[in-house]
Design a protein around this motif. Structure first.
Motif, PDB file in Angstrom:
ATOM      1  N   GLN A 170     -10.069  19.234   5.751  1.00  0.00           N
ATOM      2  CA  GLN A 170      -8.826  19.957   5.523  1.00  0.00           C
ATOM      3  C   GLN A 170      -7.860  19.141   4.677  1.00  0.00           C
ATOM      4  OE1 GLN A 170      -6.783  21.131   9.108  1.00  0.00           O
ATOM      5  NE2 GLN A 170      -5.329  22.451   8.050  1.00  0.00           N
ATOM      6  N   SER A 171      -7.989  17.805   4.743  1.00  0.00           N
ATOM      7  CA  SER A 171      -7.077  16.919   4.041  1.00  0.00           C
ATOM      8  C   SER A 171      -7.839  15.877   3.243  1.00  0.00           C
ATOM      9  CB  SER A 171      -6.167  16.200   5.048  1.00  0.00           C
ATOM     10  OG  SER A 171      -5.396  17.117   5.801  1.00  0.00           O
ATOM     11  N   VAL A 172      -7.176  15.343   2.217  1.00  0.00           N
ATOM     12  CA  VAL A 172      -7.626  14.140   1.532  1.00  0.00           C
ATOM     13  C   VAL A 172      -6.732  12.995   1.993  1.00  0.00           C
ATOM     14  CG1 VAL A 172      -7.972  12.970  -0.677  1.00  0.00           C
ATOM     15  CG2 VAL A 172      -8.397  15.429  -0.487  1.00  0.00           C
ATOM     16  N   PHE A 173      -7.349  11.920   2.443  1.00  0.00           N
ATOM     17  CA  PHE A 173      -6.645  10.703   2.844  1.00  0.00           C
ATOM     18  C   PHE A 173      -6.870   9.658   1.769  1.00  0.00           C
ATOM     19  CE2 PHE A 173      -7.459   6.532   5.038  1.00  0.00           C
ATOM     20  CZ  PHE A 173      -6.130   6.179   5.204  1.00  0.00           C
ATOM     21  N   ALA A 174      -5.789   9.035   1.306  1.00  0.00           N
ATOM     22  CA  ALA A 174      -5.908   8.050   0.228  1.00  0.00           C
ATOM     23  C   ALA A 174      -5.038   6.842   0.518  1.00  0.00           C
ATOM     24  CB  ALA A 174      -5.502   8.667  -1.108  1.00  0.00           C
ATOM     25  N   VAL A 175      -5.562   5.684   0.137  1.00  0.00           N
ATOM     26  CA  VAL A 175      -4.798   4.436   0.181  1.00  0.00           C
ATOM     27  C   VAL A 175      -4.909   3.790  -1.195  1.00  0.00           C
ATOM     28  CG1 VAL A 175      -4.514   2.167   1.253  1.00  0.00           C
ATOM     29  CG2 VAL A 175      -5.353   4.092   2.620  1.00  0.00           C
ATOM     30  N   ALA A 209       0.822  -1.214   0.000  1.00  0.00           N
ATOM     31  CA  ALA A 209       0.000   0.000   0.000  1.00  0.00           C
ATOM     32  C   ALA A 209       0.853   1.259   0.000  1.00  0.00           C
ATOM     33  CB  ALA A 209      -0.923   0.016   1.207  1.00  0.00           C
ATOM     34  N   ILE A 210       0.312   2.277  -0.646  1.00  0.00           N
ATOM     35  CA  ILE A 210       0.816   3.634  -0.542  1.00  0.00           C
ATOM     36  C   ILE A 210      -0.259   4.463   0.160  1.00  0.00           C
ATOM     37  CG2 ILE A 210       1.525   5.699  -1.819  1.00  0.00           C
ATOM     38  CD1 ILE A 210       2.472   3.812  -4.057  1.00  0.00           C
ATOM     39  N   VAL A 211       0.108   5.107   1.258  1.00  0.00           N
ATOM     40  CA  VAL A 211      -0.834   5.874   2.067  1.00  0.00           C
ATOM     41  C   VAL A 211      -0.450   7.348   1.984  1.00  0.00           C
ATOM     42  CG1 VAL A 211      -1.851   6.196   4.350  1.00  0.00           C
ATOM     43  CG2 VAL A 211      -1.118   3.908   3.615  1.00  0.00           C
ATOM     44  N   LEU A 212      -1.427   8.186   1.655  1.00  0.00           N
ATOM     45  CA  LEU A 212      -1.167   9.600   1.401  1.00  0.00           C
ATOM     46  C   LEU A 212      -2.107  10.495   2.183  1.00  0.00           C
ATOM     47  CD1 LEU A 212      -1.070   9.276  -2.483  1.00  0.00           C
ATOM     48  CD2 LEU A 212       0.948   9.547  -1.027  1.00  0.00           C
ATOM     49  N   ILE A 213      -1.588  11.610   2.630  1.00  0.00           N
ATOM     50  CA  ILE A 213      -2.390  12.736   3.104  1.00  0.00           C
ATOM     51  C   ILE A 213      -1.943  13.953   2.304  1.00  0.00           C
ATOM     52  CG2 ILE A 213      -2.804  14.337   5.000  1.00  0.00           C
ATOM     53  CD1 ILE A 213      -4.167  11.996   5.923  1.00  0.00           C
ATOM     54  N   VAL A 214      -2.908  14.687   1.748  1.00  0.00           N
ATOM     55  CA  VAL A 214      -2.622  15.919   1.010  1.00  0.00           C
ATOM     56  C   VAL A 214      -3.642  16.973   1.410  1.00  0.00           C
ATOM     57  CG1 VAL A 214      -1.530  14.778  -0.982  1.00  0.00           C
ATOM     58  CG2 VAL A 214      -4.020  15.114  -0.946  1.00  0.00           C
ATOM     59  N   PRO A 215      -3.316  18.262   1.264  1.00  0.00           N
ATOM     60  CA  PRO A 215      -4.289  19.310   1.599  1.00  0.00           C
ATOM     61  C   PRO A 215      -5.441  19.347   0.605  1.00  0.00           C
ATOM     62  CG  PRO A 215      -2.320  20.269   0.636  1.00  0.00           C
ATOM     63  CD  PRO A 215      -2.021  18.818   0.843  1.00  0.00           C
ATOM     64  N   ALA A 216      -6.617  19.672   1.105  1.00  0.00           N
ATOM     65  CA  ALA A 216      -7.839  19.573   0.297  1.00  0.00           C
ATOM     66  C   ALA A 216      -8.363  20.941  -0.125  1.00  0.00           C
ATOM     67  CB  ALA A 216      -8.914  18.826   1.076  1.00  0.00           C
ATOM     68  N   PHE A 217      -8.988  20.954  -1.292  1.00  0.00           N
ATOM     69  CA  PHE A 217      -9.791  22.022  -1.868  1.00  0.00           C
ATOM     70  C   PHE A 217      -8.968  23.229  -2.341  1.00  0.00           C
ATOM     71  CE2 PHE A 217     -12.961  19.709   0.623  1.00  0.00           C
ATOM     72  CZ  PHE A 217     -13.870  19.439  -0.397  1.00  0.00           C
ATOM     73  N   THR A 244       4.868  27.994   1.534  1.00  0.00           N
ATOM     74  CA  THR A 244       5.445  26.697   1.878  1.00  0.00           C
ATOM     75  C   THR A 244       5.619  25.788   0.668  1.00  0.00           C
ATOM     76  OG1 THR A 244       3.221  25.935   2.514  1.00  0.00           O
ATOM     77  CG2 THR A 244       4.664  26.712   4.264  1.00  0.00           C
ATOM     78  N   GLY A 245       5.435  26.338  -0.536  1.00  0.00           N
ATOM     79  CA  GLY A 245       5.781  25.600  -1.741  1.00  0.00           C
ATOM     80  C   GLY A 245       4.703  24.708  -2.308  1.00  0.00           C
ATOM     81  N   HIS A 246       3.445  24.915  -1.923  1.00  0.00           N
ATOM     82  CA  HIS A 246       2.365  24.108  -2.485  1.00  0.00           C
ATOM     83  C   HIS A 246       2.072  24.546  -3.920  1.00  0.00           C
ATOM     84  CE1 HIS A 246       0.514  23.094   1.739  1.00  0.00           C
ATOM     85  NE2 HIS A 246       1.794  22.784   1.634  1.00  0.00           N
ATOM     86  N   VAL A 247       1.964  23.579  -4.812  1.00  0.00           N
ATOM     87  CA  VAL A 247       1.587  23.894  -6.193  1.00  0.00           C
ATOM     88  C   VAL A 247       0.139  23.519  -6.470  1.00  0.00           C
ATOM     89  CG1 VAL A 247       3.936  23.703  -7.052  1.00  0.00           C
ATOM     90  CG2 VAL A 247       2.480  21.676  -7.072  1.00  0.00           C
ATOM     91  N   ARG A 248      -0.497  22.828  -5.550  1.00  0.00           N
ATOM     92  CA  ARG A 248      -1.910  22.476  -5.723  1.00  0.00           C
ATOM     93  C   ARG A 248      -2.497  22.038  -4.381  1.00  0.00           C
ATOM     94  NH1 ARG A 248       1.018  18.288  -7.149  1.00  0.00           N
ATOM     95  NH2 ARG A 248       1.324  19.024  -9.288  1.00  0.00           N
ATOM     96  N   ARG A 249      -3.823  22.055  -4.315  1.00  0.00           N
ATOM     97  CA  ARG A 249      -4.591  21.366  -3.291  1.00  0.00           C
ATOM     98  C   ARG A 249      -5.537  20.427  -4.021  1.00  0.00           C
ATOM     99  NH1 ARG A 249      -4.193  24.057   1.851  1.00  0.00           N
ATOM    100  NH2 ARG A 249      -6.104  23.027   2.553  1.00  0.00           N
ATOM    101  N   TYR A 250      -6.017  19.382  -3.356  1.00  0.00           N
ATOM    102  CA  TYR A 250      -6.714  18.292  -4.012  1.00  0.00           C
ATOM    103  C   TYR A 250      -8.181  18.224  -3.612  1.00  0.00           C
ATOM    104  CZ  TYR A 250      -2.107  16.327  -5.193  1.00  0.00           C
ATOM    105  OH  TYR A 250      -0.835  16.132  -5.690  1.00  0.00           O
TER     106      TYR A 250
END
Length: 239
Positions: free
Chosen positions: A226-231, A130-138, A149-155
């Motif tokens: 606030q975040s997207v959690f993905a597996v 598995a690959i487990v991810l947290i990324v900032p949302a919206f 802080t260098g963000h190029v996107r939110r999801y």
């Protein structure tokens, strides 16, 4: 919190603020535990806060950093933890089939070619792992703090799923997390132009609001967060 100023100061304040949000960190640690096997790798370990929480649950844990200066600091902090290996990890990499799973929190949003990064991470993981991810949302919540802080996107859930599909991964879960955190982050950073940093507001949220959010989201998956959690799983490779 404080007014937004130079990029380096913002980055330092955000990292220090996150380090004090102990309940938030331990909640997000729980998201990954059941998926990573016994020998996972973390991509982008930063100051090592998550690595120190995860490591006791695994036979071996590998923490990584791309930046040489942060790598030195990470090695110093994690000295004395014999089951943690600290190494530099630059993406893309040709390394294959090394780890039982991979976890990366709040890293993918910094990478222009995020699909290429996901492909590279998938190569590090045994087939079926598995690959487990947290990324900032919206995207609407993209703020001066994100830019500094260098963000190029939110999801969104959709754009996260699209990236995982494009990387050839098999999606297992994609969901939002920390609904109240999104509201607080948007108001603080976009409306009041503040930087999340160590202080009474972060401590109040972490101590009193976060436990309520966690309890509610155990019962009902929120429609935003606030975040997207993905597996996602690395496909079994053909013989």
């Amino acid at each position: 919190m404080s007014e937004i100023t130079g990029d380096q100061q913002v980055q330092s304040e955000v990292l220090e603020g996150l380090a004090t949000a102990v309940n938030h960190r331990r909640w997000f640690v729980e998201f990954a535990l059941d998926y990573l096997g016994d020998d996972p790798i973390e991509i982008g370990s930063g100051l090592g806060d998550y690595a120190l929480e995860w490591a006791p649950h695994f036979t071996r844990f590998t923490a990584t950093e791309a930046d040489p200066d942060r790598l030195v600091a990470l090695k110093e902090r994690l000295t004395g933890h014999p089951n943690i290996e600290v190494r530099q990890m630059l993406l893309p990499t040709d390394e294959l089939n090394t780890y039982s799973g991979a976890v990366s929190y709040n890293v993918l949003e910094h990478i222009e070619d995020h699909v290429g990064a996901l492909r590279s991470i998938s190569g590090l993981v045994h087939p079926g792992g598995a690959i487990v991810l947290i990324v900032p949302a919206f995207p609407f919540a993209m703020s001066p703090v994100d830019v500094a802080t260098g963000h190029v996107r939110r999801y969104t859930k959709r754009t996260m799923a699209e990236a995982l599909h494009a990387a050839g991964l098999r999606i297992e879960r994609v969901q939002y997390a920390n609904a109240l955190g999104l509201l607080g982050y948007y108001m603080a950073t976009s409306v009041f132009k503040l930087t999340p940093s160590e202080g009474p507001m972060v401590k109040f949220y972490d101590r009193f609001v976060l436990p309520l959010t966690k309890g509610a989201e155990r019962l009902v998956r929120p429609p935003f967060g606030q975040s997207v959690f993905a597996v996602a799983r690395v496909p079994e490779r053909s013989a």
